[in-house]
Design an enzyme around this catalytic site. Structure first.
Site, short mmCIF file in Angstrom:
data_model
loop_
_atom_site.label_atom_id
_atom_site.label_comp_id
_atom_site.label_asym_id
_atom_site.label_seq_id
_atom_site.Cartn_x
_atom_site.Cartn_y
_atom_site.Cartn_z
CB THR A 250 20.76 5.87 -31.50
OG1 THR A 250 20.41 7.25 -31.39
CG2 THR A 250 21.00 5.30 -30.12
CG ASP A 251 20.30 3.44 -36.63
OD1 ASP A 251 19.26 3.43 -35.92
OD2 ASP A 251 20.76 2.41 -37.14
CD GLN A 252 15.57 8.21 -40.59
OE1 GLN A 252 16.47 8.01 -41.39
NE2 GLN A 252 14.44 8.78 -40.92
CB VAL B 172 19.07 0.21 -32.90
CG1 VAL B 172 17.66 -0.30 -32.62
CG2 VAL B 172 19.35 0.22 -34.39
#
Length: 143
Positions: free
Chosen positions: A24-26, A29
């Site tokens: 996931t990213d910041q 998601v």
């Protein structure tokens, strides 16, 4: 296949996995490039389920590099989601192969995609697999 239909039936191979935090990213998601890794997992396991592996194919002196990929992002996957990857062959010839994919969370369609591949030998020269690997070609033809 309609967008709200799950990938089912004998044409589709399915594999489930759980989204890991590192994917996931910041924004919380799944980072967009990770879907390509998941498509490779689905494709590799699809081929394995049919009695071939990439190692078997390479032992025949063949490789199947990706020459094109297209993804359509519909809805994001998130950390800890259990998702289903679906793959199938949508087009093939003695020199090329195209896979279609779906990524779903339960019945919800998240991503669709395709990858295009060409058959090459270990020197990266295009080959016709009907001549180089007739058993593999028959498998692709459904026989």
């Amino acid at each position: 296949m309609k967008e709200n239909e799950a990938a089912t039936g004998q044409d589709w191979f399915t594999q489930t996995l759980r989204v890991r935090y590192q994917e996931t990213d910041q924004m919380g998601v799944v980072y967009h490039a990770n879907y390509l890794t998941w498509l490779e997992i689905a494709r590799t396991e699809y081929i394995r389920s049919k009695g071939f592996t990439y190692k078997t194919i390479e032992d025949l002196g063949l490789m199947l590099p990706v020459v094109g990929a297209e993804l359509k992002y519909i809805s994001p996957a998130r950390y800890d989601d259990e998702i289903t990857l679906a793959a199938r062959i949508v087009e093939q010839s003695p020199v090329k192969l195209e896979f279609g994919y779906e990524v779903r969370r339960q019945e919800q369609l998240l991503v669709t995609g395709t990858t295009r591949h060409v058959w090459v030998n270990l020197s990266w020269k295009p080959v016709r697999i009907n001549r180089e690997a007739p058993d593999l070609y028959r498998w692709l033809q459904g026989g």
